[in-house]
Write an enzyme that holds these catalytic residues in place. Structure first.
Site, PDB file in Angstrom:
ATOM      1  N   GLY A  64       0.802  -1.220   0.000  1.00  0.00           N
ATOM      2  CA  GLY A  64       0.000   0.000   0.000  1.00  0.00           C
ATOM      3  C   GLY A  64       0.832   1.265   0.000  1.00  0.00           C
ATOM      4  N   ASN A 112      -7.821   4.637   6.142  1.00  0.00           N
ATOM      5  CA  ASN A 112      -7.744   4.857   4.693  1.00  0.00           C
ATOM      6  C   ASN A 112      -8.885   4.146   3.988  1.00  0.00           C
ATOM      7  OD1 ASN A 112      -6.800   2.692   2.522  1.00  0.00           O
ATOM      8  ND2 ASN A 112      -5.954   2.057   4.512  1.00  0.00           N
ATOM      9  N   GLY A 115      -9.000   2.403  -1.866  1.00  0.00           N
ATOM     10  CA  GLY A 115      -9.746   1.635  -2.872  1.00  0.00           C
ATOM     11  C   GLY A 115      -8.885   1.167  -4.034  1.00  0.00           C
ATOM     12  N   PHE A 116      -7.702   0.637  -3.715  1.00  0.00           N
ATOM     13  CA  PHE A 116      -6.812   0.064  -4.742  1.00  0.00           C
ATOM     14  C   PHE A 116      -6.549   1.037  -5.897  1.00  0.00           C
ATOM     15  CE2 PHE A 116      -8.103  -4.696  -3.921  1.00  0.00           C
ATOM     16  CZ  PHE A 116      -7.483  -4.637  -2.688  1.00  0.00           C
ATOM     17  N   ASN A 172      -4.606 -10.656  -1.923  1.00  0.00           N
ATOM     18  CA  ASN A 172      -5.306  -9.744  -1.018  1.00  0.00           C
ATOM     19  C   ASN A 172      -6.811  -9.874  -1.207  1.00  0.00           C
ATOM     20  OD1 ASN A 172      -6.175  -7.713   0.616  1.00  0.00           O
ATOM     21  ND2 ASN A 172      -5.258  -6.036  -0.547  1.00  0.00           N
ATOM     22  N   SER A 175      -8.932  -6.311   1.928  1.00  0.00           N
ATOM     23  CA  SER A 175      -9.098  -4.861   1.998  1.00  0.00           C
ATOM     24  C   SER A 175     -10.573  -4.534   2.208  1.00  0.00           C
ATOM     25  CB  SER A 175      -8.622  -4.203   0.709  1.00  0.00           C
ATOM     26  OG  SER A 175      -9.119  -2.875   0.665  1.00  0.00           O
ATOM     27  N   ASN A 177     -11.912  -1.774   1.431  1.00  0.00           N
ATOM     28  CA  ASN A 177     -12.282  -0.628   0.597  1.00  0.00           C
ATOM     29  C   ASN A 177     -12.693  -0.958  -0.828  1.00  0.00           C
ATOM     30  OD1 ASN A 177     -11.701   1.172   2.734  1.00  0.00           O
ATOM     31  ND2 ASN A 177      -9.529   0.848   2.334  1.00  0.00           N
ATOM     32  N   THR A 178     -12.743  -2.242  -1.167  1.00  0.00           N
ATOM     33  CA  THR A 178     -13.309  -2.664  -2.447  1.00  0.00           C
ATOM     34  C   THR A 178     -14.592  -3.414  -2.106  1.00  0.00           C
ATOM     35  OG1 THR A 178     -11.173  -2.795  -3.567  1.00  0.00           O
ATOM     36  CG2 THR A 178     -12.934  -4.152  -4.469  1.00  0.00           C
ATOM     37  N   LYS A 213      -3.311 -12.777   2.441  1.00  0.00           N
ATOM     38  CA  LYS A 213      -3.375 -11.695   3.438  1.00  0.00           C
ATOM     39  C   LYS A 213      -4.782 -11.611   4.004  1.00  0.00           C
ATOM     40  CE  LYS A 213      -2.070  -6.919   4.329  1.00  0.00           C
ATOM     41  NZ  LYS A 213      -1.279  -5.793   3.857  1.00  0.00           N
ATOM     42  N   THR A 241      -1.869  -8.827   9.806  1.00  0.00           N
ATOM     43  CA  THR A 241      -3.181  -8.669   9.210  1.00  0.00           C
ATOM     44  C   THR A 241      -3.261  -7.393   8.374  1.00  0.00           C
ATOM     45  OG1 THR A 241      -4.085  -7.276  10.987  1.00  0.00           O
ATOM     46  CG2 THR A 241      -4.300  -9.659  11.260  1.00  0.00           C
ATOM     47  N   ASN A 242      -4.381  -7.298   7.675  1.00  0.00           N
ATOM     48  CA  ASN A 242      -4.736  -6.056   6.977  1.00  0.00           C
ATOM     49  C   ASN A 242      -5.338  -5.066   7.998  1.00  0.00           C
ATOM     50  OD1 ASN A 242      -5.449  -4.234   4.840  1.00  0.00           O
ATOM     51  ND2 ASN A 242      -5.592  -5.995   3.463  1.00  0.00           N
ATOM     52  N   THR A 243      -5.946  -3.994   7.527  1.00  0.00           N
ATOM     53  CA  THR A 243      -6.554  -2.994   8.412  1.00  0.00           C
ATOM     54  C   THR A 243      -7.877  -3.526   8.981  1.00  0.00           C
ATOM     55  OG1 THR A 243      -7.639  -2.039   6.489  1.00  0.00           O
ATOM     56  CG2 THR A 243      -5.576  -1.041   7.157  1.00  0.00           C
ATOM     57  N   TYR A 313       3.817  -0.292   8.189  1.00  0.00           N
ATOM     58  CA  TYR A 313       3.274   0.783   7.354  1.00  0.00           C
ATOM     59  C   TYR A 313       3.052   2.003   8.252  1.00  0.00           C
ATOM     60  CZ  TYR A 313       0.802   3.194   3.595  1.00  0.00           C
ATOM     61  OH  TYR A 313       0.442   4.094   2.628  1.00  0.00           O
ATOM     62  N   THR A 314       2.004   1.984   9.059  1.00  0.00           N
ATOM     63  CA  THR A 314       1.656   3.168   9.860  1.00  0.00           C
ATOM     64  C   THR A 314       2.788   3.542  10.825  1.00  0.00           C
ATOM     65  OG1 THR A 314      -0.636   2.480   9.651  1.00  0.00           O
ATOM     66  CG2 THR A 314      -0.173   4.174  11.293  1.00  0.00           C
TER      67      THR A 314
HETATM   68  C1  LIG Z   1      -2.836   4.162   3.272  1.00  0.00           C
HETATM   69  C2  LIG Z   1      -2.796   2.672   3.336  1.00  0.00           C
HETATM   70  C3  LIG Z   1      -2.950   1.938   2.151  1.00  0.00           C
HETATM   71  C4  LIG Z   1      -2.915   0.545   2.192  1.00  0.00           C
HETATM   72  N1  LIG Z   1      -3.036  -0.153   1.026  1.00  0.00           N
HETATM   73  C5  LIG Z   1      -2.947  -1.507   1.062  1.00  0.00           C
HETATM   74  C6  LIG Z   1      -3.021  -2.248  -0.151  1.00  0.00           C
HETATM   75  O1  LIG Z   1      -3.131  -1.710  -1.242  1.00  0.00           O
HETATM   76  N2  LIG Z   1      -2.954  -3.608  -0.054  1.00  0.00           N
HETATM   77  C7  LIG Z   1      -2.808  -4.263   1.144  1.00  0.00           C
HETATM   78  O2  LIG Z   1      -2.735  -5.495   1.164  1.00  0.00           O
HETATM   79  N3  LIG Z   1      -2.720  -3.571   2.303  1.00  0.00           N
HETATM   80  C8  LIG Z   1      -2.785  -2.228   2.288  1.00  0.00           C
HETATM   81  N4  LIG Z   1      -2.695  -1.528   3.453  1.00  0.00           N
HETATM   82  C9  LIG Z   1      -2.594  -2.270   4.722  1.00  0.00           C
HETATM   83  C10 LIG Z   1      -1.157  -2.412   5.230  1.00  0.00           C
HETATM   84  O3  LIG Z   1      -0.365  -3.131   4.313  1.00  0.00           O
HETATM   85  C11 LIG Z   1      -1.138  -3.113   6.613  1.00  0.00           C
HETATM   86  O4  LIG Z   1      -1.591  -4.437   6.455  1.00  0.00           O
HETATM   87  C12 LIG Z   1      -2.011  -2.410   7.638  1.00  0.00           C
HETATM   88  O5  LIG Z   1      -1.950  -1.014   7.488  1.00  0.00           O
HETATM   89  C13 LIG Z   1      -1.618  -2.769   9.068  1.00  0.00           C
HETATM   90  O6  LIG Z   1      -0.279  -2.418   9.333  1.00  0.00           O
HETATM   91  P1  LIG Z   1       0.149  -1.016  10.045  1.00  0.00           P
HETATM   92  O7  LIG Z   1      -0.666  -0.905  11.310  1.00  0.00           O
HETATM   93  O8  LIG Z   1       1.618  -1.163  10.299  1.00  0.00           O
HETATM   94  O9  LIG Z   1      -0.150   0.054   9.097  1.00  0.00           O
HETATM   95  C14 LIG Z   1      -2.731  -0.128   3.449  1.00  0.00           C
HETATM   96  C15 LIG Z   1      -2.579   0.619   4.612  1.00  0.00           C
HETATM   97  C16 LIG Z   1      -2.606   1.999   4.582  1.00  0.00           C
HETATM   98  C17 LIG Z   1      -2.435   2.774   5.864  1.00  0.00           C
END
Ligand SMILES: Cc1cc2nc3c(=O)[nH]c(=O)nc-3n(C[C@H](O)[C@H](O)[C@H](O)COP(=O)(O)O)c2cc1C
Length: 335
Positions: A64, A112, A115-116, A172, A175, A177-178, A213, A241-243, A313-314
């Site tokens: 992401g 966030n 939305g890909f 994935n 997410s 957002n899709t 994921k 995990t994802n969000t 990420y965050t």
């Molecule tokens: C702005 C943003 C965009 C993201 N886009 C994707 C994405 O495109 N595909 C995906 O698998 N995860 C995406 N993630 C999720 C992160 O890869 C990660 O799994 C999630 O944020 C939890 O980790 P963190 O708490 O360290 O951010 C995104 C996260 C953020 C904050």
């Protein structure tokens, strides 16, 4: 330096604009970062061999951040052991309307609903051809306009096209957002999707690891299903995990925004998911742990819970690139 000097300035601006700004700054002036930042720790004892791949250290960048594979060489120079690009879809797509990225400063979190948004798999491949030996994960998804019944085809396209250019794949389906994407985590569609990709994989001369994921919002029962599916389809492992869609205990003004929540509020739950999968599966497959890693201790807890590698990420946004060294240093200290 990042937290005291750079972050206070960056956090005054819109988060998506800051993302683009830091991106082009790193692209054009990455050599300056090399001058001012502490050197990445390199140590044989940090090396890991997981699902047949050699990682220079166990701290990666989560999907992401470098969706379009524009910055993986520079990000690797900051010290990451591996970079996951994507989520990529077969066709380019704009993603959701702006504003779609929100800081929750008081909670050390982000919401966030991007939305890909991505330039599509073909464009990314052109950039991946310039890879200077960075270990790359290819995170793949489906276009928004593709109905779930035809989703397998989108994943197949991305898998086939990216195959020569990435080291491992991430499917994935988590997410938020899709629309309806997370329904693909159900047992039947997920088994079909993963076995289709694994069959394509088996036809190759040399297979590449495929990971799934998952969302942190799955129930224990759903997580047990995931374990069964991994064993049945023989894919290489899981990213947890994802969000999250949860909004528990938040205090920031932006807490009511729609989208996936990441950062500190996710730390505990994602570690719980890792521990559950590791214990209930009898460590049957490797896990990449991600979600709310903001300190070295957060990363250690995920490794202790059963993760073989971690991703940021965050925490990278809030704590800066120094976090990578901090985690690696702590891993070395613990021996
Ligand atoms: C702005 C943003 C965009 C993201 N886009 C994707 C994405 O495109 N595909 C995906 O698998 N995860 C995406 N993630 C999720 C992160 O890869 C990660 O799994 C999630 O944020 C939890 O980790 P963190 O708490 O360290 O951010 C995104 C996260 C953020 C904050």
């Amino acid at each position: 330096m990042y937290k005291s000097l750079i972050r206070p300035i960056l956090f005054k601006f819109d988060p998506e604009e800051v993302h683009h700004f830091t991106f082009s700054a790193l692209k054009n002036f990455g050599f300056l970062a090399k001058l001012f930042l502490p050197k990445p720790i390199e140590d044989k004892r940090l090396e890991r061999e997981v699902f047949g791949l050699k990682f220079k250290n166990p701290v990666g960048l989560a999907a992401g951040f470098d969706k379009d594979a524009k910055l993986f060489n520079e990000l690797s120079d900051l010290g990451f052991g591996f970079i996951e690009i994507g989520t990529l879809t077969p066709k380019p797509q704009a993603g959701n309307d702006k504003k779609r990225l929100f800081r929750l400063k008081e909670d050390s979190a982000i919401i966030n609903r991007m939305g890909f948004n991505n330039g599509g798999v073909d464009e990314a491949i052109e950039r991946l051809k310039k890879n200077k030996n960075v270990l790359i994960g290819g995170n793949i998804g489906k276009n928004k306009v593709t109905p779930n019944e035809e989703a397998v085809n989108d994943y197949k396209i991305c898998f086939e096209k990216l195959f020569p250019y990435v080291d491992y794949f991430v499917v994935n389906v988590s997410s938020p957002n899709t629309p309806n994407l997370r329904e693909l985590q159900d047992k039947k569609p997920l088994t079909e999707l993963l076995s289709t990709l694994q069959n394509l994989n088996l036809k190759k001369q040399k297979q590449k690891p495929i990971l799934l994921k998952i969302a942190p919002d799955l129930t224990d029962e759903q997580l047990l299903d995931i374990i069964d599916i991994i064993k049945e389809t023989q894919i290489a492992g899981v990213i947890a995990t994802n969000t999250t869609l949860s909004r528990e205990n938040l205090i920031s003004e932006n807490k009511t925004e729609t989208g996936g929540l990441s950062g500190k509020p996710l730390t505990k739950r994602s570690t719980e998911v890792i521990r559950f999968l590791s214990e209930k599966s009898g460590k049957a497959f490797p896990i990449i742990g991600v979600g709310g890693i903001h300190t070295a201790q957060d990363a250690i807890e995920k490794l202790d819970a059963g993760a073989s590698l971690v991703q940021l990420y965050t925490g990278f946004i809030y704590e800066g690139p120094e976090l990578i060294n901090e985690i690696n240093r702590e891993i070395l200290n613990r021996g």
